[in-house]
Enzyme design. Sequence first.
Site, short mmCIF file in Angstrom:
data_model
loop_
_atom_site.label_atom_id
_atom_site.label_comp_id
_atom_site.label_asym_id
_atom_site.label_seq_id
_atom_site.Cartn_x
_atom_site.Cartn_y
_atom_site.Cartn_z
N CYS A 234 0.81 -1.22 0.00
CA CYS A 234 0.00 0.00 0.00
C CYS A 234 0.84 1.27 0.00
O CYS A 234 0.66 2.16 -0.84
CB CYS A 234 -0.97 -0.02 1.19
SG CYS A 234 -0.21 0.02 2.82
N HIS B 47 -5.50 1.59 -4.74
CA HIS B 47 -4.62 1.09 -3.68
C HIS B 47 -4.23 -0.35 -3.95
O HIS B 47 -4.80 -1.03 -4.81
CB HIS B 47 -5.31 1.21 -2.30
CG HIS B 47 -6.50 0.32 -2.13
ND1 HIS B 47 -6.85 -0.25 -0.93
CD2 HIS B 47 -7.45 -0.12 -3.02
CE1 HIS B 47 -7.94 -0.98 -1.07
NE2 HIS B 47 -8.33 -0.91 -2.32
N HIS C 162 -2.77 1.23 6.72
CA HIS C 162 -3.10 1.11 5.29
C HIS C 162 -3.30 2.50 4.71
O HIS C 162 -3.83 3.39 5.38
CB HIS C 162 -4.36 0.27 5.10
CG HIS C 162 -4.65 -0.03 3.66
ND1 HIS C 162 -3.80 -0.77 2.86
CD2 HIS C 162 -5.70 0.32 2.85
CE1 HIS C 162 -4.31 -0.87 1.64
NE2 HIS C 162 -5.47 -0.21 1.61
#
Length: 417
Positions: free
Chosen positions: A327, A392, A380
């Site tokens: 990420c 993402h 994240h």
Amino acid sequence: MIGTVLLAAVLVTAPASADPADPPPSQSDIREAERRAEGAADDVATIQAQIDTANADLEAAAIVAQQAAEAYNGARWRLAEARTAARQATRESRRADRALATVKADYRDAVLTTYVGGSPELDAFSAALDADGLSSLLDRGATAAIVQGEFEEKRAAYEDAAGDAEDAAQAAEDAATDAADAAADALTAKQDAESAVAAATAAAESVTAEKTRLLRRMARLEGISVALAEERQAALEQERQEQAALQAELEQQAEQEQAEEQPPAQEEPPAEEEPPADDTDDTGDTDDPVPPPPADQGGAAAAVAFARSQLGDPYVWAAAGPDAWDCSGLTMGAWAAGGKSLPHYSVAQYEQSTPISAGDLRPGDLVFWGSSSSAGSIYHVALYAGDGMIIHAPRTGRPVTLESMYYWVPPTHYARP
């Protein structure tokens, strides 16, 4: 509804009578069919609950893996910072040693000149004996005092330089220790991440196998094909995800509207009526909240374009391209294309950006998820693409994706690089 379908299936698929003149099903036959349908419906509901539990277990394992992977990224980032600090401290220590060597040489010359070439006190006494007059004696005494003063200055400079060198050496030693500790922490974090990712991968395989088994059983109960059961389950999960995303978005919009409608705190009125004051003071400042800095449209557009070009690339923990990403590696790479340097660590990306609210989001901004309201809990990060969508690298087993910002659970933090 399920009971009705199953009852119909039971009645329709019952063995056909060999003689059309046979009597229709009796009430007991119908009741038995209903009982079997209700039992099958209960079994289907139980199977669906087991599938939901398996999905929840998979999601929990994925979150643990994400947290561990970002913890490793954080440990690597801290290690890089510690090594940089150690190199800087070593350079400072060497500079301090060179400065000490120079001052030490000056001090040594001063010692030799003062105490080997003759002490100031003896020189002054000899001058007094040989003086032609009081004026000459005073001049010679003043010269001796000057020499002594210069010697004291050189000694003080030497002592200061020696202290600086000692401090710098200690700082370099401490920095080296910190770097060694950071390296050990990074190794531990790597091992933890490997274990968590392996556990998440095993969980994904186990859940996939369990769902396949449960769907086959459901298909038998409902009299449909396994492929149809799988297709229906996928559609059901997609519908649930979309409904959850919509609900989360509506709730966040309601919270934002409520915050905007909240009246400002009332201040006590002044004791006497005063003419209204200008909103700005002498420096031009106002009492209004400072808006977030405008987005760098050129850089942001390049960042989003870069992220879009990675769609479909696999997720690999700790990866930062060119063909696989995690990420924070993806957002780092995207903003590198946009002309800004971000660390490969979601917490540091937030800390090095300007916090904003959900209502201020523009394409290129960063969207974060954390386990609490603390920035330190972030694990994240995604790139906002506009219209409520993000790009993402979600987790192991899911490639770089464009999807709703609320595809999962509501984000906890937002920032603009």
